[in-house]
Structures are given as structure tokens and as C-alpha cells.
Design a protein around this motif. Structure first.
Motif, PDB file in Angstrom:
ATOM      1  N   ASP A   1       0.600  -1.586   0.039  1.00 51.57           N
ATOM      2  CA  ASP A   1      -0.021  -0.232   0.049  1.00 51.57           C
ATOM      3  C   ASP A   1       0.039   1.180   0.100  1.00 51.57           C
ATOM      4  OD1 ASP A   1      -1.980  -1.900   0.162  1.00 51.57           O
ATOM      5  OD2 ASP A   1      -2.977  -1.005   1.924  1.00 51.57           O
TER       6      ASP A   1
ATOM      7  N   GLU B   1       0.809   4.049  -2.733  1.00 51.74           N
ATOM      8  CA  GLU B   1       0.630   5.268  -2.849  1.00 51.74           C
ATOM      9  C   GLU B   1       1.471   7.154  -3.130  1.00 51.74           C
ATOM     10  OE1 GLU B   1       0.568   5.627   1.837  1.00 51.74           O
ATOM     11  OE2 GLU B   1      -1.645   4.461   1.853  1.00 51.74           O
TER      12      GLU B   1
ATOM     13  N   THR C   1      -6.483  -6.113  -7.376  1.00 46.86           N
ATOM     14  CA  THR C   1      -5.927  -5.515  -6.012  1.00 46.86           C
ATOM     15  C   THR C   1      -5.248  -4.231  -6.467  1.00 46.86           C
ATOM     16  OG1 THR C   1      -5.772  -7.824  -4.703  1.00 46.86           O
ATOM     17  CG2 THR C   1      -4.746  -5.361  -3.705  1.00 46.86           C
TER      18      THR C   1
ATOM     19  N   LYS D   1      -7.892  -1.312  -7.417  1.00 47.07           N
ATOM     20  CA  LYS D   1      -9.057  -1.329  -6.796  1.00 47.07           C
ATOM     21  C   LYS D   1      -8.025  -0.037  -5.804  1.00 47.07           C
ATOM     22  CE  LYS D   1     -12.008  -2.329  -3.609  1.00 47.07           C
ATOM     23  NZ  LYS D   1     -12.597  -2.839  -2.396  1.00 47.07           N
ATOM     24  N   LYS D   2      -7.036  -0.764  -5.068  1.00 49.94           N
ATOM     25  CA  LYS D   2      -6.623   0.526  -4.394  1.00 49.94           C
ATOM     26  C   LYS D   2      -5.691   1.956  -5.333  1.00 49.94           C
ATOM     27  CE  LYS D   2      -4.412   1.610  -0.851  1.00 49.94           C
ATOM     28  NZ  LYS D   2      -4.672   1.699   0.657  1.00 49.94           N
TER      29      LYS D   2
ATOM     30  N   ARG E   1      -7.741   3.339  -7.848  1.00 50.69           N
ATOM     31  CA  ARG E   1      -8.980   4.234  -7.522  1.00 50.69           C
ATOM     32  C   ARG E   1      -9.548   4.771  -6.075  1.00 50.69           C
ATOM     33  NH1 ARG E   1     -14.086   1.418  -7.825  1.00 50.69           N
ATOM     34  NH2 ARG E   1     -12.166  -1.212  -8.109  1.00 50.69           N
ATOM     35  N   GLU E   2      -9.464   3.803  -4.721  1.00 54.78           N
ATOM     36  CA  GLU E   2      -9.379   4.291  -3.516  1.00 54.78           C
ATOM     37  C   GLU E   2      -8.578   5.350  -3.611  1.00 54.78           C
ATOM     38  OE1 GLU E   2     -11.289   0.093  -2.156  1.00 54.78           O
ATOM     39  OE2 GLU E   2      -9.097   1.584  -1.164  1.00 54.78           O
ATOM     40  N   LEU E   3      -7.587   5.379  -3.649  1.00 53.25           N
ATOM     41  CA  LEU E   3      -6.495   6.937  -3.810  1.00 53.25           C
ATOM     42  C   LEU E   3      -6.434   8.037  -4.938  1.00 53.25           C
ATOM     43  CD1 LEU E   3      -2.688   4.513  -3.804  1.00 53.25           C
ATOM     44  CD2 LEU E   3      -3.920   5.650  -1.969  1.00 53.25           C
ATOM     45  N   GLY E   4      -7.660   7.938  -5.257  1.00 54.00           N
ATOM     46  CA  GLY E   4      -8.255   9.124  -6.480  1.00 54.00           C
ATOM     47  C   GLY E   4      -7.002   9.206  -7.776  1.00 54.00           C
TER      48      GLY E   4
ATOM     49  N   TYR F   1     -13.779  -7.081  -6.965  1.00 54.21           N
ATOM     50  CA  TYR F   1     -13.126  -5.688  -6.929  1.00 54.21           C
ATOM     51  C   TYR F   1     -13.669  -4.575  -7.797  1.00 54.21           C
ATOM     52  CZ  TYR F   1      -9.292  -7.984  -4.763  1.00 54.21           C
ATOM     53  OH  TYR F   1      -9.003  -9.263  -3.392  1.00 54.21           O
TER      54      TYR F   1
ATOM     55  N   GLU G   1     -14.167  -5.030 -10.439  1.00 54.06           N
ATOM     56  CA  GLU G   1     -12.951  -4.407 -11.914  1.00 54.06           C
ATOM     57  C   GLU G   1     -13.953  -4.663 -13.013  1.00 54.06           C
ATOM     58  OE1 GLU G   1     -10.581  -2.466 -12.483  1.00 54.06           O
ATOM     59  OE2 GLU G   1     -10.109  -1.172 -10.280  1.00 54.06           O
TER      60      GLU G   1
END
Length: 351
Positions: free
Chosen positions: A68, A72, A120, A123-124, A126-129, A172, A174
Motif C-alpha cells: 500500500d 501511495e 487488488t 482498486k487501490k 481507484r481508492e487513492l483517487g 473488486y 473491475e
């Protein structure tokens, strides 16, 4: 800006040309991801720039096992250059930790493990924008040579594997897209690709990625002569016959197309490792290129009535195997961006 009025589909550059075909004895070294991002961000034509990048989840660019914290950092590095991430490529092939989709149970499990890791990461991001759109790209990771030993059984096995991949993608939220490249068994021709898409039968999760360079070779039937639309000695000056052939091809595959690569091809094939008889990408202005990029993209990006489709919210340039000397020239990326803009100008829209 008035010369280029459309803002969609967004324009992306591919990062994987910095990795694909690089390394090894006598070859150019890999180009670091940050260098690919810098060159992408620096390109400019008529005041317009690339909107983002598509990435390969493979070392040394982005590890398929990235933490992660590493993701980031990736998001920050991309954002700091005014870019976003679109589609990501899952390394489903055996040498990269995966296995053939038509293989034994262990090989299929390795394939699906890579799909899960790819989803995975997608999706991560996406979540981080930093990833507002895009798919997870894959193929069958099965050679044509192995596939032809038992076509029916292998096509059925691949479809079952991809159905399982769709179940993973749904977890996910996706979408998966299979790249139409003639070197992969079960998708080495346009008819076989349509057959596979229909057998999987999950259009909400599994679709087609059309790369203009690779799909041009679908017309010629190099790895499946029985499915050729044009003869291999076709006269590419016959624009009318080329257009008719592209119309037939895209009529079959366009309804499944959810990801699109702008590219150029000289209609020759070459083999590199597991990529047997695959397409040779060219620079957009290569005199041997057989595609009229802006015109021919319209067969994919417009429907049967000529109306602009809005299925692909971004399009990506794909050009691999160029020497580092070529790839590190600013003019290279400006000419590529100009080609991308020509497609957006001809088949784009605003929101």
C-alpha cells in the motif's frame, strides 16, 4: 485549444515501452518509470498535453506485489506530474509468475492469482483517487502452438479460466479486457476472439482491448489463415478494400471493445520470446505504416451509423520495441501526442 475542441476520450501514454523488450545482453536497459512519466508530462502539442498513463504491473516499474505504501508513492508521483492512471496490465504469463489459462490446475491457479493481484492494485489506485477509469488487461498466456494441439478442449478450458477471472473482477468491481494479439492461443484470430468472448459471456466484466497495430494483423490471418479477411500480399494502396475489411472486423469485435490503443503497424510480424508472430509497432509517422490513424480509429470509436461511441473514456498510445535513443527524444512523444489528438479531434466529445 480551439484547434482541439474535444476533451474526451482522455489521452494516455503507455509506460510499458520502458520495460517491454528491454534488458538482457546487448539490449537497451529498462527506462525507469519516473523517466517515462517525465517524458509523458513534458510532451505538448498546440497547448495540449497527455492526460494520463497506462501501466504494467511488473518490476522494475510497479511490482505486482506492491505494498500500500508503494502504491501511495506511485499515486503521488503520477499526480505530481498532472497525470492520472487508466488501465493496468496484469502479468499473467508463466515467466512473470502466472501461467497459461489453458494449463493444468496449478498453472490456472497461478494465472488467477495474478489476476487477483492486478485487481487488488487497480482498486487501490481507484481508492487513492488517481485512477478514474480503465480496465485490467490480460490475455490467455497460452501459446498458439499449444492451443492448436486440441482447439476445442483448450478453448473451453480458457473460457472456464476467464469465467473464474470474471468472478475475481466482480469482487473488486473491475473490468477485464483481453488484448487481441495474434500470438496468444484462443485469440489468435478475430473469429476465435469473438468465440472466446461469447463463451465467457460476461460482458459486464470481460471485454476486448483493441490495439490498432495488433487488430490490423487480424485481417491477414497470420496465425489462423482460415480466418483471414485479406490476403497476406494485400495491396495496402487499395483504401476501399482496407476500409471494407476493417468494417467487417470491427462489426464483430466493436460491441465487446472496452479499451482502445492507438498504434501504427507496417503489417509485418516478428517473434520475440513467447510473443510468436506478433505485430510490429511503428512510430505514427513511419512511412511503412499501413494505418491512417485518425480515419481507421473511427471504425472502432464510432457505431454502425457513424455516431461517436463513449464506451472508452480514455485511449492509450501503444508502441513497443523502440530503441531508447528514439524513446528519449522529445519529438517522439510530441509526434505521438499529435496522433492521439487527431483521433480525439475526429471521434471525441465533451461533457
Amino acid at each position: 485549444m480551439t484547434n482541439h475542441p474535444n476533451q474526451f476520450p482522455k489521452l494516455h501514454n503507455a509506460a510499458w515501452p520502458g520495460v517491454v523488450g528491454k534488458g538482457g545482453e546487448g539490449d537497451d536497459p529498462c527506462i525507469p518509470l519516473d523517466d517515462m512519466l517525465d517524458m509523458t508530462a513534458a510532451a505538448e502539442v498546440d497547448g495540449r498535453k497527455f492526460d494520463g498513463v497506462d501501466i504494467f504491473l511488473f518490476d522494475p516499474h510497479v511490482s505486482i506485489d506492491a505494498t500500500d505504501k508503494e502504491l501511495e508513492s506511485l499515486a503521488d508521483r503520477v499526480r505530481s506530474r498532472g497525470l492520472v492512471i487508466g488501465s493496468v496490465v496484469a502479468p499473467v504469463w508463466e515467466p512473470t509468475g502466472g501461467g497459461p489459462a489453458a494449463g493444468d490446475s496449478d498453472q490456472v491457479e497461478a494465472f488467477l492469482t495474478q489476476v487477483r493481484k492486478g485487481c487488488t492494485i487497480a482498486k487501490k489506485l481507484r481508492e487513492l483517487g488517481v485512477r478514474p477509469y480503465g480496465v485490467v488487461r490480460l490475455d490467455t498466456a497460452t501459446s498458439v502452438e499449444e492451443w492448436v494441439k486440441d482447439p476445442d478442449a483448450n478453448q473451453s478450458k480458457i473460457a472456464d479460466t476467464l469465467k473464474a477471472a470474471c468472478d475475481i473482477a466482480e469482487e473488486y468491481d473491475e473490468r477485464l479486457a483481453a488484448e487481441g494479439e495474434i500470438c496468444w492461443g484462443g485469440m489468435q484470430s478475430w473469429r476465435k476472439m469473438v468465440d472466446l468472448l461469447e463463451r465467457v459471456g460476461h460482458p459486464e466484466r470481460f471485454g476486448f482491448q483493441a490495439d490498432m497495430a495488433h487488430t490490423l494483423l487480424y485481417l491477414l490471418g497470420y496465425n489462423a489463415p482460415e480466418d483471414a479477411i485479406l490476403p497476406q500480399d494485400f495491396d495496402w494502396n487499395d483504401k476501399e478494400k482496407k476500409a471494407a475489411a476493417l468494417k467487417e472486423l470491427t462489426h464483430a469485435l466493436r460491441p465487446w471493445t472496452i479499451d482502445f490503443h492507438v498504434a501504427q503497424n507496417d503489417a509485418t510480424v516478428h517473434g520475440t520470446g513467447s510473443h510468436d508472430k506478433t505485430g510490429r509497432h511503428c512510430l505514427p509517422n513511419d512511412p511503412n505504416g499501413k494505418l491512417d490513424i485518425a480515419t481507421d480509429a473511427g471504425h472502432w470509436l464510432r457505431d454502425e451509423h457513424g455516431d461517436v461511441l463513449k464506451t472508452c473514456r480514455h485511449i492509450c498510445w501503444d508502441g513497443c520495441m523502440f530503441p531508447n535513443e528514439v524513446m528519449t527524444k522529445p519529438d517522439t512523444w510530441n509526434s505521438i501526442l499529435a496522433a492521439m489528438l487527431s483521433v480525439q479531434d475526429a471521434h471525441g466529445w465533451n461533457e
